[in-house]
Design a protein around this motif. Structure first.
Motif, short mmCIF file in Angstrom:
data_model
loop_
_atom_site.label_atom_id
_atom_site.label_comp_id
_atom_site.label_asym_id
_atom_site.label_seq_id
_atom_site.Cartn_x
_atom_site.Cartn_y
_atom_site.Cartn_z
N THR A 1 3.24 1.92 9.13
CA THR A 1 3.75 1.28 8.18
C THR A 1 5.35 1.18 8.28
N MET A 2 5.57 2.15 8.86
CA MET A 2 7.42 2.13 9.10
C MET A 2 7.66 1.04 9.96
N ILE A 3 6.76 0.73 11.18
CA ILE A 3 7.25 -0.29 12.00
C ILE A 3 6.87 -1.75 11.39
N GLU A 4 6.01 -1.92 10.68
CA GLU A 4 5.62 -3.05 9.89
C GLU A 4 6.79 -3.37 9.08
N ARG A 5 7.18 -2.57 8.44
CA ARG A 5 7.96 -2.75 7.18
C ARG A 5 9.81 -2.96 7.78
N THR A 6 10.05 -2.32 8.73
CA THR A 6 11.42 -2.34 9.33
C THR A 6 11.39 -2.69 10.72
N HIS A 7 10.52 -3.66 11.35
CA HIS A 7 10.59 -4.50 12.51
C HIS A 7 11.08 -5.71 12.05
N THR A 8 12.49 -6.01 12.40
CA THR A 8 13.21 -7.16 12.21
C THR A 8 13.69 -7.89 13.42
N THR A 9 14.06 -9.24 13.27
CA THR A 9 14.69 -9.59 14.47
C THR A 9 16.04 -9.01 15.02
N ASN A 10 16.83 -8.56 14.13
CA ASN A 10 18.24 -7.86 14.63
C ASN A 10 18.07 -6.44 15.09
N ALA A 11 16.67 -5.69 14.49
CA ALA A 11 16.56 -4.42 14.67
C ALA A 11 15.15 -4.10 15.10
N PRO A 12 14.65 -4.63 16.07
CA PRO A 12 13.15 -4.41 16.43
C PRO A 12 12.51 -3.14 16.81
N TRP A 13 11.39 -2.69 16.61
CA TRP A 13 10.94 -1.52 17.07
C TRP A 13 10.20 -2.01 18.82
N PHE A 14 10.80 -1.03 19.73
CA PHE A 14 10.01 -0.71 20.95
C PHE A 14 9.19 0.43 21.11
#
Length: 257
Positions: free
Chosen positions: A187-200
């Protein structure tokens, strides 16, 4: 095993040379680099931070690992205590856990309300966009480790007096919430993965392989111009090398080794 270890050491040394060049680039250009490392207990956050920084100039980086908020901090805007640790010009800052405690650990352990959790997920993309719009390079890594691999690592920590301090009561309680924390992570990744700050996400079931992959990826994410590092030539000494004569007012530590 020996061949694997030798290959790892050679690759790590190459990457650490490039990390020094990266640090020089940050210093010359004034860029600000913020690296967030998240993951389950014993995933390998501290180990990869050590390998990233061990050859660097310690004046150019900071490691941030904040304890739980004190009474005063718990009344502040949630992000407030993290803001003061953001990088200045030329700095690398590594967060060993971060504001994302509120996305996984806190809700899993009941340390925040549902309203606080929802507010965090809503606010974080906006907060991080403010950081990246201001020029901070933000890299967010989740170190993935299977429970079958995590358990022996936790057992090793429990049995090693030099590592036992790493296990807190919260860490022990989190063992029983492996699946629930996985859902919170997604849920964290889905809600806070953005173009400017992606999750790896980095596979850390093999920690050495994980370190190499993460560091190599990190180096690829930061634009640099490969500014040359000046050669250093030591001037010749005048006369014979001197012995170090220290005043008798000092007390020598006994040689017991």
């Amino acid at each position: 095993m020996g061949e694997h270890a030798g290959h790892y050491s050679k690759e790590l040394e190459k990457l650490q040379h490039n990390l020094i060049r990266l640090q020089h680039e940050l210093h010359v250009s004034g860029k600000r680099l913020l690296v967030i490392l998240e993951g389950r207990d014993a995933a390998g956050k501290g180990g990869v931070i050590k390998r990233i920084t061990e050859s660097m100039d310690n004046r150019g980086y900071r490691i941030v690992a904040l304890p739980k908020p004190n009474e005063r901090e718990s009344t502040q805007w949630y992000f407030q205590r993290y803001v003061e640790h953001l990088p200045s010009a030329g700095e690398l800052v590594l967060f060993d856990r971060s504001w994302y405690n509120r996305a996984v650990v806190e809700p899993a352990m009941g340390f925040c309300s549902k309203a606080q959790y929802s507010a965090f997920l809503k606010a974080t993309p906006t907060f991080e966009k403010l950081l990246t719009d201001d020029g901070i390079i933000l890299l967010k890594y989740w170190l993935a480790v299977d429970q079958a691999e995590q358990e022996p690592r936790l057992a090793e920590r429990a049995n090693d007096p030099l590592k036992r301090w790493k296990l807190s009561p919260v860490d022990l309680a989190a063992r029983r919430k492996y699946a629930a924390m996985g859902k919170l992570r997604d849920t964290m990744i889905e809600r806070t993965h953005t173009t400017n700050a992606p999750w790896f996400v980095v596979d850390f079931n093999d920690q050495k392989r994980g370190r190499i992959n993460l560091i190599r990826h990190l180096l690829q994410q930061v634009p640099w111009h490969d500014a040359p590092i000046a050669d250093v030539k030591l001037p010749a000494l005048k006369g014979k090398p001197k012995r170090e004569h220290v005043t008798d007012k000092a007390v020598w530590v006994p040689d017991t080794f």
